[in-house]
Scaffold this active site. Structure first.
Site, mmCIF file in Angstrom:
data_model
loop_
_atom_site.group_PDB
_atom_site.id
_atom_site.type_symbol
_atom_site.label_atom_id
_atom_site.label_comp_id
_atom_site.label_asym_id
_atom_site.label_seq_id
_atom_site.Cartn_x
_atom_site.Cartn_y
_atom_site.Cartn_z
ATOM 1 N N SER A 210 0.996 -1.327 0.019
ATOM 2 C CA SER A 210 -0.096 -0.044 -0.059
ATOM 3 C C SER A 210 0.878 1.312 0.116
ATOM 4 C CB SER A 210 -0.905 0.062 1.166
ATOM 5 O OG SER A 210 -2.030 0.863 1.124
ATOM 6 N N ASP A 304 -9.065 -4.794 -5.493
ATOM 7 C CA ASP A 304 -8.564 -3.841 -4.635
ATOM 8 C C ASP A 304 -9.725 -2.749 -4.515
ATOM 9 O OD1 ASP A 304 -7.151 -2.262 -2.657
ATOM 10 O OD2 ASP A 304 -5.242 -2.134 -3.955
ATOM 11 N N HIS A 338 -6.989 -5.856 -0.864
ATOM 12 C CA HIS A 338 -5.697 -5.018 -0.661
ATOM 13 C C HIS A 338 -4.815 -5.547 0.123
ATOM 14 C CE1 HIS A 338 -3.818 -1.138 -0.786
ATOM 15 N NE2 HIS A 338 -3.835 -1.275 0.842
#
Length: 396
Positions: A210, A304, A338
């Site tokens: 991320s 995601d 994610h």
């Protein structure tokens, strides 16, 4: 004959290691429900269950017997771990102290839930995060807050810097598990946290998830001696604040929270809050990844919901090729959200996001995401093993 529940190999095992779960001493064709439960360090309980039927010899081997329903279905030898679900809503499983293991309680019951009857057998599966012989060394130097994990032996070891995402703090569990595969790994905190036997050099690898992935891509673009970088659901864009390096400033792409949506369950969906990529791969907010000296690996969840990781990876590929660089390796997983964690971590479909201070959906479908985590781990180990050199570890 009384039933027994066994785990092979017996004894404590690394969280990323598969095990074989079996129940013996059953009646031929006996219906059985298997349950798994775990309490995290804050006392939150995670549970999973599956229904099975013993074979003609009275044995139930999860490597051969498909689950008939429950938290999952089909042939899933490790399903009782990756299907663990928190009783608390929107709660993510984290390991804050890698020096202590998680204890997964396994139980076999007669019959099929919801009508499962008497307990038949129990076992405890100890899942550790600090592999045998791995040394944990806290690092406090200047403004650096980190923990270094060193494999057994004198080295030299290939080095990796590991950075997590927007939640802040110092998460060590991925770094400690990687060290069990022969890498010297430093888990680094970059905000919201406190205030050497040889590492093979001079080049090191970077691993980020991320926002942590975007920090790694920035480091690879501006710093020397970075020989391999893995971005897990990164964006390759400067997100919410400008990036400053010497005389270079990369402006933030920006976002608009008015584009937040609310799901039917009341959880927020922030997929569309980021501003559009005007200008594509030449957008001024894009990290200049073409300056990176070493190869890049993009690991992408196609579902995601933090941002459009699959789109960003393609734009990153376009930028590299537009600047005369080779097309990067992109591994894209359908049905994957994610938080792509090490193998067998329960899938986090929703949890608190500090940007909005509320629970948001992260995307993904449990079974597909779990399969992706297993494969992505293998890909990461292979990528670093190839580009950082010999780990002196037979597990690779």
């Amino acid at each position: 004959m009384s039933a027994t529940l066994s785990v092979d190999p017996a004894g404590p095992r690394g969280w990323d290691e598969p095990v074989r779960i079996a129940v013996r001493g059953l009646a031929p064709g006996q219906p059985v429900t298997l349950r798994a439960s775990l309490r995290d360090e804050k006392g939150a309980r995670f549970r999973a269950h599956a229904r099975y039927r013993a074979d003609a010899g009275g044995e139930l081997d999860l490597a051969r017997a498909p689950a008939l329903g429950g938290s999952f279905a089909g042939l899933e030898p490790m399903g009782l771990l990756w299907a663990l679900e928190a009783e608390r809503p929107s709660w993510r499983l984290l390991k804050r102290d890698v020096r202590t293991p998680f204890a997964v309680e396994l139980e076999a019951l007669d019959g099929h839930e919801p009508d499962a009857g008497r307990p038949l057998a129990r076992a405890v599966l100890e899942r550790r995060f600090l592999p045998p012989g791995v040394r944990r060394v806290p690092v406090r130097a200047g403004r650096v807050r980190a923990t270094l994990f060193l494999p057994p032996g004198r080295g030299p070891f290939p080095g990796i810097i590991d950075i997590y995402g927007v939640g802040g703090g110092l998460l060590e569990y991925r770094a400690s598990l990687l060290a069990g595969h022969g890498f010297a790994v430093m888990a680094v905190a970059y905000y919201d946290f406190e205030d050497l036997p040889k590492v093979k050099g001079p080049d090191i690898g970077l691993l980020g998830l991320s926002l942590g992935a975007d920090i790694c891509l920035s480091m690879a673009s501006f710093l020397k001696n970075i020989s391999a970088t893995v971005s897990i659901n990164g964006s390759a864009f400067c997100a919410n604040r400008p990036i400053h390096y010497k005389q270079t400033t990369i402006p933030a792409l920006g976002y608009d929270l008015r584009r937040t949506k609310t799901t039917f369950s009341g959880i927020l969906d922030i997929l569309d809050v980021r501003n559009d990529i005007v200008g594509g791969c030449e957008n001024p907010s894009m990290i200049p990844i073409e300056k990176a000296k070493g190869p890049l690996l993009f690991i992408v969840g196609q579902d995601d919901h933090n941002w459009r990781s699959d789109l960003y990876a393609q734009v990153a590929s376009e930028r590299l090729q537009a600047h005369g660089k080779e097309k990067p390796q992109i591994i894209s997983y359908p049905g994957t959200g994610h938080y792509i964690e090490p193998p067998y971590f329960p899938v986090c479909l929703a949890s608190l996001h500090t940007l909005v201070n509320k629970a948001v959906i992260w995307g993904g479908e449990v079974r597909a995401h779990s399969k992706a985590q297993i494969d992505a781990w293998k890909q990461i180990l292979s990528f670093f093993g190839k580009h950082l050199g010999d780990t002196q570890n037979p597990r690779l």
